[in-house]
Design a protein around this motif. Sequence first.
Motif, PDB file in Angstrom:
ATOM      1  N   LYS A  48       0.860  -1.208   0.000  1.00  0.00           N
ATOM      2  CA  LYS A  48       0.000   0.000   0.000  1.00  0.00           C
ATOM      3  C   LYS A  48       0.891   1.252   0.000  1.00  0.00           C
ATOM      4  O   LYS A  48       1.054   1.933   1.013  1.00  0.00           O
ATOM      5  CB  LYS A  48      -0.897   0.001   1.246  1.00  0.00           C
ATOM      6  N   ILE A  49       1.480   1.501  -1.170  1.00  0.00           N
ATOM      7  CA  ILE A  49       2.519   2.535  -1.246  1.00  0.00           C
ATOM      8  C   ILE A  49       1.964   3.931  -0.943  1.00  0.00           C
ATOM      9  O   ILE A  49       2.583   4.714  -0.216  1.00  0.00           O
ATOM     10  CB  ILE A  49       3.208   2.473  -2.628  1.00  0.00           C
ATOM     11  N   ASP A  50       0.763   4.236  -1.456  1.00  0.00           N
ATOM     12  CA  ASP A  50       0.199   5.573  -1.199  1.00  0.00           C
ATOM     13  C   ASP A  50      -0.074   5.779   0.283  1.00  0.00           C
ATOM     14  O   ASP A  50       0.196   6.847   0.828  1.00  0.00           O
ATOM     15  CB  ASP A  50      -1.089   5.776  -2.012  1.00  0.00           C
ATOM     16  N   GLU A  51      -0.592   4.732   0.924  1.00  0.00           N
ATOM     17  CA  GLU A  51      -0.882   4.857   2.368  1.00  0.00           C
ATOM     18  C   GLU A  51       0.414   5.014   3.165  1.00  0.00           C
ATOM     19  O   GLU A  51       0.475   5.770   4.135  1.00  0.00           O
ATOM     20  CB  GLU A  51      -1.644   3.621   2.874  1.00  0.00           C
ATOM     21  N   ALA A  53       3.128   6.368   2.070  1.00  0.00           N
ATOM     22  CA  ALA A  53       3.627   7.734   1.806  1.00  0.00           C
ATOM     23  C   ALA A  53       2.857   8.743   2.657  1.00  0.00           C
ATOM     24  O   ALA A  53       3.462   9.663   3.236  1.00  0.00           O
ATOM     25  CB  ALA A  53       3.489   8.062   0.325  1.00  0.00           C
ATOM     26  N   ASP A  54       1.545   8.569   2.757  1.00  0.00           N
ATOM     27  CA  ASP A  54       0.753   9.502   3.593  1.00  0.00           C
ATOM     28  C   ASP A  54       1.224   9.434   5.043  1.00  0.00           C
ATOM     29  O   ASP A  54       1.388  10.456   5.696  1.00  0.00           O
ATOM     30  CB  ASP A  54      -0.748   9.153   3.528  1.00  0.00           C
ATOM     31  N   SER A  57       4.615  11.116   5.439  1.00  0.00           N
ATOM     32  CA  SER A  57       4.491  12.564   5.324  1.00  0.00           C
ATOM     33  C   SER A  57       3.887  13.164   6.602  1.00  0.00           C
ATOM     34  O   SER A  57       4.392  14.144   7.142  1.00  0.00           O
ATOM     35  CB  SER A  57       3.644  12.851   4.085  1.00  0.00           C
ATOM     36  N   LYS A  78       7.902   6.689  -6.057  1.00  0.00           N
ATOM     37  CA  LYS A  78       6.697   7.373  -5.573  1.00  0.00           C
ATOM     38  C   LYS A  78       7.034   8.342  -4.437  1.00  0.00           C
ATOM     39  O   LYS A  78       6.593   9.493  -4.430  1.00  0.00           O
ATOM     40  CB  LYS A  78       5.673   6.313  -5.125  1.00  0.00           C
ATOM     41  N   LYS A  82       7.070  12.682  -4.218  1.00  0.00           N
ATOM     42  CA  LYS A  82       6.414  13.463  -3.155  1.00  0.00           C
ATOM     43  C   LYS A  82       7.416  14.153  -2.233  1.00  0.00           C
ATOM     44  O   LYS A  82       7.040  14.630  -1.174  1.00  0.00           O
ATOM     45  CB  LYS A  82       5.518  12.530  -2.336  1.00  0.00           C
TER      46      LYS A  82
END
Length: 420
Positions: A48-51, A53-54, A57, A78, A82
Motif C-alpha cells: 500500500k505505497i500511497d498509504e 507515503a501519507d 508525510s 513514488k 512526493k
Amino acid sequence: MVNVLVVGSGGREHALSWKLAQSSLVDKVFTAPGNGGTENNVPISVDKIDELADFASQNNCFTVVGPEAPLASGIVDKFNEKKLKIFGPTKNATQLESSKIWAKQFMQRNKILTAEFKIFDDAKQATEYVKSTSRPLVVKADGLAAGKGVLVCDSTEEALAAIETILVKKTFGDAGNKIIIEERIDGIEASYIALCDGNIAIPMASSQDHKRIYDNDRGPNTGGMGAYSPTPIIDDSMAEKIQNQIINKTITAMKKENIPFKGFLYAGVMIKNGVPYVLEFNVRMGDPECQPITIRMNSDLYDYLNTSVDGTLSSMPPISWNDKTAVCVVLASKGYPESYLKNEEIKGLEQHNEGIFVFHAGTKKENNSILSNGGRVLGVTALGDTLESAISNAYSATENISWPNKYCRSDIGKKGLTFL
Ligand code: AMP
Ligand code: GLY
C-alpha cells in the motif's frame, strides 16, 4: 530529530528497527506492518505505497525499505515524487534483482564475472539445449518468485523437470515467462553486502547464509535458516577482490547507464579457486544476514542511510564493527518452506542473557502472548569472542524458547569453522 518508518515484517526489519532506534538522531521508529517483536507497528501492508507515503508525510519520517517487493513496485520513485526521504533503489535500479535476465545481461556487458548462461522463452528450445550439453545446470525463473524460482539440478532429468515446472506449468506465474539456464558453479557461497549512494559503495561486514532447510545443506531452498558474520571465507584479500571486481564495477556501470544505485547492494557470490562469481544480486539487506551484521555495527546506522540518500557517503568514515562474531539461528515452524501451523504460543522469550538478541519474524502479539505467525518465526542472534563460542551462545539461547512445532538446523556456522 526525525522519525523513521521501516517497511516490512521480517527478522531483517526487526533488526533494522532495533538498530535505528538507538540513533541519537532519531526520535521514534515505526514499523509497517511489523511483527510481534517490533514496536510502534503501523497496520499498513508493504504493497500500500500511497498509504505508506501519507503516513511518512504526516509523521515526518525517513523511510527504510526492507523487502524487494515494494522496491520492485516503485515505492522509492513514488516517495521521491512526493519529496519524501526514502532509503532504497528506484524501480529501474531494482531490476538487478527483479529480473535475473536484466541482471545477467548487465553483468555480461560490464564484464562482471558470473556463470555462463542462455535465455529461453520456449520450452522446446530449452529442452533441446539441456539435452545437448553434459554440463551441470541451474534453471532460474526470470522474475521474483519469493526465493523459490531457482532450481539447482543434479541431472539432465532434473533440468528437464525444472523447465516443465517454470516454463510450462507456470508454477511461478508470469515470473516464469522466461528462464535462464546457466552453468552450475561448485564452490563456496557467501554474502557480500555494500551500502551505496549512487556514486560509491562502502562494505558492510561479510556474512554467510544457510539456505537449505536441513543440516549439511540438504533439502529445498528457504529464505535462509541462519547466518553469521564475519565469515572467514571472505578474508581481506577476497573482500578487496569482491569490492573492486563486483561492487565498484556495478555501481560505476549503473551510474554510467543512468540508473544510479542507492541502497544496499547484496552480491550472492560463489567462490571457486579463489575467483568470486556473482550468483545473483539482491537490492536490499539479506534476511537473516541483516541480524548478525546489525548487532556487530558500532556506528550509527541512520547516519549512514541518510548520507546514502543524500549522495554524500564519501564524507563518512568507514563503518566501525564489533570484533566479535555474531551468529543468528532461525527458529522456524516445522513444515516450512512448505505448509506449517500458525498461532502456536511461544514460551521462554523473556529469559536471555547479555549478548543475545531475539529478533522476531513470523510472530504476532495477541493479548499478552506471542504467537507463531509464519514460516521463519524468530532469529536468535548471539555474539561470541570466536565463531565457535558465538555458535554455542546462540544454540544455548534457542533452548530456552519453545513452541510445539519449533524447528531449527543444528549446524549453523559450522561451515565457517572449517575455514579457521
Ligand atoms: P538465488 O535465489 O539466485 O540466490 O539462488 C538460490 C541458490 O541457488 C543460491 O543461493 C545458490 O546456492 C544456488 N545457485 C544459484 N545459481 C547457481 C549456480 N550458477 N551454481 C551453483 N549454485 C547456484
Ligand atoms: N538470505 C538470503 C536473502 O535475503 O535473499
